[in-house]
Write an enzyme that holds these catalytic residues in place. Structure first.
Site, PDB file in Angstrom:
ATOM      1  N   CYS A  69       3.470   8.410   1.416  1.00 31.92           N
ATOM      2  CA  CYS A  69       4.048   7.430   2.323  1.00 31.92           C
ATOM      3  C   CYS A  69       4.247   6.124   1.556  1.00 31.92           C
ATOM      4  O   CYS A  69       3.272   5.524   1.117  1.00 31.92           O
ATOM      5  CB  CYS A  69       3.100   7.243   3.510  1.00 31.92           C
ATOM      6  SG  CYS A  69       3.655   6.015   4.684  1.00 31.92           S
ATOM      7  N   CYS A 100       7.304  -7.235   7.135  1.00 30.38           N
ATOM      8  CA  CYS A 100       8.439  -6.666   7.870  1.00 30.38           C
ATOM      9  C   CYS A 100       8.949  -7.709   8.850  1.00 30.38           C
ATOM     10  O   CYS A 100       8.157  -8.394   9.492  1.00 30.38           O
ATOM     11  CB  CYS A 100       7.990  -5.412   8.626  1.00 30.38           C
ATOM     12  SG  CYS A 100       9.343  -4.574   9.492  1.00 30.38           S
ATOM     13  N   CYS A 131       7.518  -5.493  15.638  1.00 33.90           N
ATOM     14  CA  CYS A 131       7.161  -4.532  16.687  1.00 33.90           C
ATOM     15  C   CYS A 131       5.768  -4.876  17.226  1.00 33.90           C
ATOM     16  O   CYS A 131       4.859  -5.199  16.456  1.00 33.90           O
ATOM     17  CB  CYS A 131       7.199  -3.106  16.146  1.00 33.90           C
ATOM     18  SG  CYS A 131       8.852  -2.597  15.654  1.00 33.90           S
ATOM     19  N   CYS A 172       2.404  -3.019  15.832  1.00 37.19           N
ATOM     20  CA  CYS A 172       2.306  -2.703  14.400  1.00 37.19           C
ATOM     21  C   CYS A 172       1.598  -3.809  13.647  1.00 37.19           C
ATOM     22  O   CYS A 172       1.912  -4.996  13.798  1.00 37.19           O
ATOM     23  CB  CYS A 172       3.703  -2.489  13.824  1.00 37.19           C
ATOM     24  SG  CYS A 172       3.683  -2.131  12.060  1.00 37.19           S
ATOM     25  N   GLU A 200       0.821  -1.196   0.000  1.00 30.54           N
ATOM     26  CA  GLU A 200       0.000   0.000   0.000  1.00 30.54           C
ATOM     27  C   GLU A 200       0.863   1.257   0.000  1.00 30.54           C
ATOM     28  O   GLU A 200       1.934   1.294   0.582  1.00 30.54           O
ATOM     29  CB  GLU A 200      -0.914   0.010   1.221  1.00 30.54           C
ATOM     30  CG  GLU A 200      -2.009  -1.024   1.099  1.00 30.54           C
ATOM     31  CD  GLU A 200      -2.979  -0.976   2.262  1.00 30.54           C
ATOM     32  OE1 GLU A 200      -4.172  -1.182   2.022  1.00 30.54           O
ATOM     33  OE2 GLU A 200      -2.555  -0.732   3.402  1.00 30.54           O
ATOM     34  N   CYS A 214      -0.763   5.154  10.102  1.00 31.56           N
ATOM     35  CA  CYS A 214       0.468   4.433  10.440  1.00 31.56           C
ATOM     36  C   CYS A 214       0.145   3.111  11.105  1.00 31.56           C
ATOM     37  O   CYS A 214      -0.686   3.052  11.995  1.00 31.56           O
ATOM     38  CB  CYS A 214       1.307   5.181  11.469  1.00 31.56           C
ATOM     39  SG  CYS A 214       1.542   6.868  11.117  1.00 31.56           S
TER      40      CYS A 214
END
Ligand code: SAH
Length: 363
Positions: free
Chosen positions: A107, A114, A118, A121, A94, A341
């Site tokens: 962004c 990933c 974290c 997230c 995205e 985010c």
């Protein structure tokens, strides 16, 4: 076959110069070609009239200029945009555009998934698939600029790019550096150097290397003022603890006037949002030119965290400001399209699969 051709979106200016020289052409062909691709958004060799017909034919034989494909374009009521971009074999990423009165920020993602895991997230939940190619990173900017109708000689619509989408950019070092070079290059997108920002959870050795090869601005995902808490929230901290990270950040901006570090700090209710946390954070970064970006946590399905109360957010900000730190609370944008985010991911996958299934049914 198309897949065997060299995609020229994968080459930065230096690579293109080398490429043309290897064809027996002059290096300045690189700039000519880049102007077509990035200024005119032309990817058809036939239209590149300042290149000889013979050269155009040779290029078309062995190379292509192929951007990643946009399969969904969602606009938010607040003017934000989110694009779902199809890569190989059903993989999607995205890209988000956020307009503000004084700027337009794109962004972009640097990896599919990933590996950092974290705790707060959404991208972490999908695990890590692979690094994006240069073409897939710069292609996000190219597509957004095309779909927004950005023009070269006028008020630019995309004025800033942040690598704050999916992935850890410093774990895809070479490709990210080339792609950000293309964003900043005058023959590329020509975005001002300090308006291209790389956000990292703190891959310390890569930060030292980055200073040597790039001029991007740096945002660092701190999220906690002490190692015990940061180990929990950002597991990468166990490898590169806060003291090492801060030393690397100081080094990154040393001898660079007007440069500062943007610290990102997600506010999690009852976890890292107390008065003590705010004071400890301020003490930590006191002697580094800084700006603090407080991000109210954006929830996603199955998370154990909650967004801090507005009063706690205001208190946290007030403490930092009173201690002399420039501090902004990031506004949540694109709520209606889940574009905030940490929300890029879970839904992408589910939607990617749904779309793939729909395509299969249709086909
Ligand atoms: N890997 C890079 C880019 C990550 S995304 C990095 O760690 O900086 C950009 C920012 O969004 C990071 O600061 C990240 O920690 C933050 N973020 C992740 N999940 C979030 C969530 N659910 N709510 C608010 N911010 C989040």
């Amino acid at each position: 076959m198309a897949a065997d051709k060299l995609n020229l979106f994968d080459l930065d200016r230096r690579d293109l110069e080398t490429f043309f020289v290897s064809m027996g052409e002059k290096p300045f062909r690189a700039a000519q070609l880049m102007k077509w691709i990035y200024h005119e958004r032309v990817v058809d060799f036939a239209a590149m009239t300042d290149l000889s017909k013979a050269l155009r034919a040779r290029l078309a034989e062995t190379t292509e200029i192929r951007p990643p494909e946009v399969i969904l374009d969602q606009g938010s009521q607040d003017g934000s945009h989110k694009w779902l971009i199809q890569l190989d074999s059903g993989n999607c990423i995205e890209t988000v555009f956020i307009p503000e009165p004084d700027r337009g920020t794109l962004c972009v993602s640097s990896q599919i998934g990933c590996p950092l895991d974290c705790a707060f997230c959404a991208t972490a939940q999908q695990g890590f698939n692979r690094n994006l190619t240069v073409a897939e990173i710069i292609g996000q900017v190219w597509q957004a600029s095309r779909l927004l109708g950005d023009v070269r000689n006028g008020d630019r619509i995309i004025t800033n790019v942040v690598l704050m989408g999916m992935g850890e950019p410093l774990l895809n070092f070479a490709n990210v550096v080339k792609a950000t070079d293309l964003m900043q290059d005058d023959f590329g997108f020509g975005i001002s150097k300090r308006r291209v920002t790389l956000s990292t959870a703190g891959v310390v050795p890569a930060l030292y290397r980055l200073r040597e090869v790039s001029e991007v601005s740096l945002a660092v995902s701190l999220h906690a003022p002490d190692d015990a808490l940061r180990n929990e929230l950002v597991p990468l901290n166990r490898k590169y603890p806060i003291a090492e990270l801060l030393a690397a950040c100081k080094h990154y901006i040393a001898d660079k006037p007007h440069r500062r570090i943007t610290w990102e700090y997600v506010l999690l209710d009852g976890v890292n949002d107390s008065e003590q946390h705010a004071k400890a954070l301020a003490a930590l970064i006191r002697d580094i030119p800084s700006k603090v970006n407080l991000i109210p946590f954006n929830p996603f399905p199955n998370t154990r965290y909650r967004r801090s109360e507005p009063a706690a957010i205001a208190r946290f900000q007030a403490i930092l400001m009173a201690l002399g730190l420039t501090t902004v609370v990031r506004k949540t944008r694109g709520d209606d399209i889940a574009a905030a985010c940490g929300q890029l991911a879970g839904q992408v996958r589910a939607r990617g699969r749904r779309l793939a299934r729909a395509a299969q049914l249709a086909g």
